[in-house]
Scaffold this active site. Structure first.
Site, PDB file in Angstrom:
ATOM      1  N   HIS A  26      -1.585  -5.525   1.528  1.00 10.78           N
ATOM      2  CA  HIS A  26      -2.841  -6.243   1.303  1.00 10.78           C
ATOM      3  C   HIS A  26      -2.531  -7.639   0.771  1.00 10.78           C
ATOM      4  CE1 HIS A  26      -6.826  -7.333  -0.188  1.00 10.78           C
ATOM      5  NE2 HIS A  26      -6.189  -7.785  -1.250  1.00 10.78           N
ATOM      6  N   GLU A  30      -9.401 -10.601  -7.452  1.00  5.84           N
ATOM      7  CA  GLU A  30      -8.453  -9.486  -7.345  1.00  5.84           C
ATOM      8  C   GLU A  30      -7.396  -9.546  -8.442  1.00  5.84           C
ATOM      9  OE1 GLU A  30      -9.172  -8.933  -2.531  1.00  5.84           O
ATOM     10  OE2 GLU A  30      -7.225  -9.679  -3.204  1.00  5.84           O
ATOM     11  N   ASN A  45      -1.429  -0.293   7.683  1.00  4.13           N
ATOM     12  CA  ASN A  45      -0.858  -1.640   7.882  1.00  4.13           C
ATOM     13  C   ASN A  45      -0.100  -2.168   6.663  1.00  4.13           C
ATOM     14  OD1 ASN A  45      -2.993  -2.417   6.268  1.00  4.13           O
ATOM     15  ND2 ASN A  45      -4.054  -3.615   7.825  1.00  4.13           N
ATOM     16  N   LYS A  47       0.835  -1.202   0.000  1.00  4.59           N
ATOM     17  CA  LYS A  47       0.000   0.000   0.000  1.00  4.59           C
ATOM     18  C   LYS A  47       0.878   1.264   0.000  1.00  4.59           C
ATOM     19  CE  LYS A  47      -3.541  -2.406   2.761  1.00  4.59           C
ATOM     20  NZ  LYS A  47      -4.419  -2.268   3.949  1.00  4.59           N
ATOM     21  N   TYR A  55     -11.905  -2.820  -2.697  1.00  2.00           N
ATOM     22  CA  TYR A  55     -12.389  -3.058  -1.326  1.00  2.00           C
ATOM     23  C   TYR A  55     -13.912  -3.164  -1.244  1.00  2.00           C
ATOM     24  CZ  TYR A  55      -7.832  -2.543   1.021  1.00  2.00           C
ATOM     25  OH  TYR A  55      -6.556  -2.728   1.483  1.00  2.00           O
ATOM     26  N   ARG A  73       3.342  -7.209   9.134  1.00  2.00           N
ATOM     27  CA  ARG A  73       2.699  -6.136   9.914  1.00  2.00           C
ATOM     28  C   ARG A  73       3.216  -6.094  11.341  1.00  2.00           C
ATOM     29  NH1 ARG A  73      -3.295  -7.569   7.580  1.00  2.00           N
ATOM     30  NH2 ARG A  73      -3.365  -6.139   5.805  1.00  2.00           N
ATOM     31  N   ARG A 110      -1.090 -14.846   3.823  1.00  2.00           N
ATOM     32  CA  ARG A 110      -1.767 -14.165   4.931  1.00  2.00           C
ATOM     33  C   ARG A 110      -0.988 -14.342   6.239  1.00  2.00           C
ATOM     34  NH1 ARG A 110      -6.251 -10.741   4.254  1.00  2.00           N
ATOM     35  NH2 ARG A 110      -6.947 -11.453   6.297  1.00  2.00           N
ATOM     36  N   PHE A 167     -15.136   2.708   8.160  1.00  2.00           N
ATOM     37  CA  PHE A 167     -13.807   3.164   7.738  1.00  2.00           C
ATOM     38  C   PHE A 167     -13.600   3.079   6.222  1.00  2.00           C
ATOM     39  CE2 PHE A 167     -13.525  -1.313   9.081  1.00  2.00           C
ATOM     40  CZ  PHE A 167     -13.027  -1.908   7.925  1.00  2.00           C
ATOM     41  N   THR A 176      -4.751  -8.316  10.760  1.00  2.00           N
ATOM     42  CA  THR A 176      -5.146  -7.020  10.192  1.00  2.00           C
ATOM     43  C   THR A 176      -4.657  -5.848  11.041  1.00  2.00           C
ATOM     44  OG1 THR A 176      -7.095  -8.051   9.222  1.00  2.00           O
ATOM     45  CG2 THR A 176      -7.159  -5.656   9.469  1.00  2.00           C
TER      46      THR A 176
HETATM   47  P1  DAT Z   1      -7.026  -7.389   5.765  1.00  2.00           P
HETATM   48  O1  DAT Z   1      -6.284  -6.260   5.076  1.00  2.00           O
HETATM   49  O2  DAT Z   1      -6.201  -7.986   6.878  1.00  2.00           O
HETATM   50  O3  DAT Z   1      -7.568  -8.411   4.808  1.00  2.00           O
HETATM   51  P2  DAT Z   1      -9.768  -6.426   5.984  1.00  2.00           P
HETATM   52  O4  DAT Z   1      -9.981  -7.005   4.624  1.00  2.00           O
HETATM   53  O5  DAT Z   1     -10.728  -6.780   7.054  1.00  2.00           O
HETATM   54  O6  DAT Z   1      -8.283  -6.739   6.516  1.00  2.00           O
HETATM   55  O7  DAT Z   1      -9.753  -4.833   5.884  1.00  2.00           O
HETATM   56  C1  DAT Z   1      -9.092  -4.195   4.818  1.00  2.00           C
HETATM   57  C2  DAT Z   1      -8.325  -3.032   5.341  1.00  2.00           C
HETATM   58  O8  DAT Z   1      -9.221  -2.098   5.942  1.00  2.00           O
HETATM   59  C3  DAT Z   1      -7.324  -3.353   6.446  1.00  2.00           C
HETATM   60  O9  DAT Z   1      -6.095  -3.831   5.932  1.00  2.00           O
HETATM   61  C4  DAT Z   1      -7.178  -2.045   7.126  1.00  2.00           C
HETATM   62  C5  DAT Z   1      -8.580  -1.460   7.052  1.00  2.00           C
HETATM   63  N1  DAT Z   1      -9.336  -1.763   8.270  1.00  2.00           N
HETATM   64  C6  DAT Z   1      -9.846  -2.966   8.645  1.00  2.00           C
HETATM   65  N2  DAT Z   1     -10.469  -2.888   9.820  1.00  2.00           N
HETATM   66  C7  DAT Z   1     -10.360  -1.589  10.193  1.00  2.00           C
HETATM   67  C8  DAT Z   1     -10.795  -0.863  11.327  1.00  2.00           C
HETATM   68  N3  DAT Z   1     -11.482  -1.442  12.318  1.00  2.00           N
HETATM   69  N4  DAT Z   1     -10.492   0.462  11.383  1.00  2.00           N
HETATM   70  C9  DAT Z   1      -9.804   1.066  10.400  1.00  2.00           C
HETATM   71  N5  DAT Z   1      -9.353   0.442   9.305  1.00  2.00           N
HETATM   72  C10 DAT Z   1      -9.631  -0.874   9.208  1.00  2.00           C
HETATM   73 MG    MG Z   2      -9.061  -8.290   3.362  1.00  2.00          MG
END
Ligand code: DAT
Ligand code: MG
Length: 151
Positions: A117, A128, A114, A11, A51, A104, A87, A59, A93
Site C-alpha cells: 500500500h 495515514e 498486490n 501487506k 481503507y 507490483r 506510487r 470488495f 493497482t
Molecule cells: P491502491 O492500493 O493502488 O491505492 P485502491 O486505493 O484503489 O488502490 O484500492 C485499495 C486496495 O483495494 C487495492 O490495493 C487492492 C484492492 N482493490 C482495488 N480495486 C479492487 C478490485 N476491483 N477488486 C478487488 N480488490 C480491489
Molecule cells: Mg489507495
C-alpha cells in the site's frame, strides 16, 4: 524545512511471501529515507479505518479481511517527491497492468494480493501517517547521503 513524507505498508501477503527486504530496498536504494517502521497485525476495525475511502466498494469487506489476516510492515518514508514517486515504484493497482520494473509488476499477479500500500496524495499521506503512528514514533535525523542525493 522538511522533505515530503508518505505512508507505505507491506501487506500480509507481501510479508508472508518473504518480500519485506526486497520491497524496502527499492525505496532505500532510490534515496528515500525511512523515518518510522513497525510490524503489527491490524484489527479488522483498524483495516476499515485505513481503507475508509473504499467502504462503498463491493470488495471492501474482503479487502479488510485480507489486510487484517497477518502482520503488516507499516512505514513512513521521506524524500523529495516521495508521495508521487512512491506510487510509481509501487505500480498500478492491478498487477496485470503494472509495468515490469515496478514492485507490483515484478512481484504480484492479482489485484486482491498486490502486496503493498502507498498513500495516493498529500492529504491521505498526512491522514495515514497520523492513523498509524504517534508523532514521537517518527524519527527526525539527517542522513549522510542527503548532500550527495540533493546536492
Ligand atoms: P491502491 O492500493 O493502488 O491505492 P485502491 O486505493 O484503489 O488502490 O484500492 C485499495 C486496495 O483495494 C487495492 O490495493 C487492492 C484492492 N482493490 C482495488 N480495486 C479492487 C478490485 N476491483 N477488486 C478487488 N480488490 C480491489
Ligand atoms: Mg489507495
Amino acid at each position: 524545512f522538511q522533505l515530503e513524507r508518505t505512508f507505505i505498508a507491506i501487506k500480509p501477503d507481501g510479508v508472508q511471501r518473504g518480500l519485506i527486504s526486497e520491497i524496502m530496498s527499492r525505496f532505500e536504494r532510490k534515496g528515500f529515507k525511512l523515518v518510522a517502521i513497525k510490524i503489527t497485525v491490524p484489527s479488522k476495525d483498524f483495516a476499515q479505518k485505513h481503507y475508509h475511502d473504499l467502504k462503498t466498494r463491493a470488495f471492501f469487506d474482503v479487502l479488510c479481511d485480507v489486510f487484517s489476516s497477518g502482520p503488516v510492515i507499516a512505514m513512513v518514508w521521506e524524500g523529495e517527491g516521495v508521495i508521487k514517486y512512491g506510487r510509481k515504484l509501487i505500480g498500478a493497482t492491478d498487477p496485470q497492468k503494472s509495468e515490469p520494473g515496478t514492485i507490483r509488476g515484478d512481484l504480484a499477479v492479482v489485484v486482491g494480493r498486490n502486496i503493498i500500500h502507498g498513500s495516493d496524495g498529500p492529504e491521505t499521506a498526512k491522514d495515514e501517517i497520523n492513523l498509524w503512528f504517534k508523532p514521537e514514533e517518527l524519527v527526525n535525523y539527517s542522513s549522510n547521503a542527503e548532500k550527495w542525493l540533493y546536492g
